[in-house]
Design an enzyme around this catalytic site. Structure first.
Site: not given
Length: 330
Positions: A18, A22, A24, A42, A102, A182, A260
């Site tokens: 995801a 990549w 974070r 993957s 999450k 989300d 964030t």
């Protein structure tokens, strides 16, 4: 687990390539001394090879092949939300500790099954709800506890950003897409941090995009047993916003970039009182590194994570209740 007693390391596997992994999480994984990246799995070999080339470990085609490996002690799962339950259960059944992105699960029933299996298996399962591990929220909590804004009457929280590419998985209903799961989960979880247990929905509106069949915008009103309210807005059809505020009987606290913050950002708290405004600069913190450190401590030292199973179940319950009461605008 590799290493001696003073240098034990967790062999970590990653299920899924995801974007969040990549950008974070995996840069922080390779920097965490108690984790050792063993492999990235993957569905396609090319994607796994790209991740392994950048971060190390083996490229593995197929998630089950990674779970079968004896050198994998734990897995990080950044798959779409609807795949969390099935793959967390398979990872736990394979004897692996789990750090899952999450939201933890789509429903409370699913969350209960995952937590029950972790408990009976003697394994750790943690949700990667990164923002709650940042010290800026403890600073807000301290101001509230010291009475700087009096009794808290209202929590207001918002998280939203501009539309995503049409191919983004967050527009796919069958994969658990939609704004509530989300981005709505952030202010919902933050409201519980400050208004406590027992929050109940008093109203909700979800706007569904008919092209994709998922909610792209939402507003929720929650109320605590003592009458305090939470006003929450979220979506991915907006100008970027990522904040919350606490409005009390004697003042207000405002926190920008609440969910964030970059690791180098010095958070700015604004405290408003009668005839007085203060801006408090806080030290920067890498909340991703903090989560990974706590996951390592939970697995290696049997330390208790700050987000408990009860917290996870309360969040899942609220999400169920919000969906049940929401007026859906199509």
């Amino acid at each position: 687990m590799s290493g001696g007693p003073a240098g034990r390391r967790i062999g970590l596997g990653v299920l899924g390539c995801a974007d969040i992994a990549w950008r974070r999480v995996l840069p922080a994984v390779v920097a965490e001394p108690r984790l050792r990246l063993v492999g990235v799995a993957s569905r396609t070999a090319d994607r796994a090879h790209a991740f392994a080339h950048r971060f190390g470990g083996d490229a593995v085609e197929g998630y089950d092949r990674l779970l079968d490996r004896a050198d994998v002690d734990a897995v990080y799962i950044p798959l779409p939300t609807a795949l969390h339950g099935p793959w967390v259960m398979r990872a736990l059944a394979a004897g692996k500790h789990v750090l899952v992105e999450k939201p933890f699960a789509v429903t409370r029933v699913e969350a209960e099954r995952m937590l029950d299996l972790a408990r009976t298996s003697g394994l750790r399962v943690m949700e990667n709800f990164m923002f709650i591990y940042h010290g800026q929220h403890a600073a807000v909590r301290q101001l509230v506890d010291e009475g700087e804004i009096g009794e808290v009457r209202t929590f207001s929280g918002a998280f939203g950003f501009p539309p995503l590419p049409d191919t983004d998985v967050r527009y796919r209903a069958e994969l658990g897409g939609g704004a509530l799961l989300d981005v709505g989960v952030y202010p919902i979880r933050a409201a519980q941090m400050f208004l406590g247990q027992g929050l109940r929905p008093r109203g909700a509106v979800l706007r569904v995009d008919p092209r994709h069949g998922v909610d792209v915008q939402g507003n929720v009103l929650l109320q605590s047993p003592d009458g305090a309210t939470a006003e929450l807005s979220f979506g991915f059809d907006h100008y970027y916003r990522c904040d919350y505020s606490l409005w009390g009987s004697r003042g207000r606290i405002i926190l920008e970039r609440a969910y964030t913050p970059p690791a180098t950002r010095q958070p700015l708290l604004r405290l408003e009182q009668q005839d007085r405004v203060q801006e408090l600069r806080l030290p920067p913190q890498d909340q991703i590194a903090t989560v990974l450190g706590e996951f390592a401590a939970a697995v290696l030292d049997d330390a208790e994570p700050r987000e408990t199973p009860a917290d996870i179940l309360r969040q899942a319950t609220l999400l169920d209740q919000i969906r049940a009461c929401a007026e859906v605008d199509r």
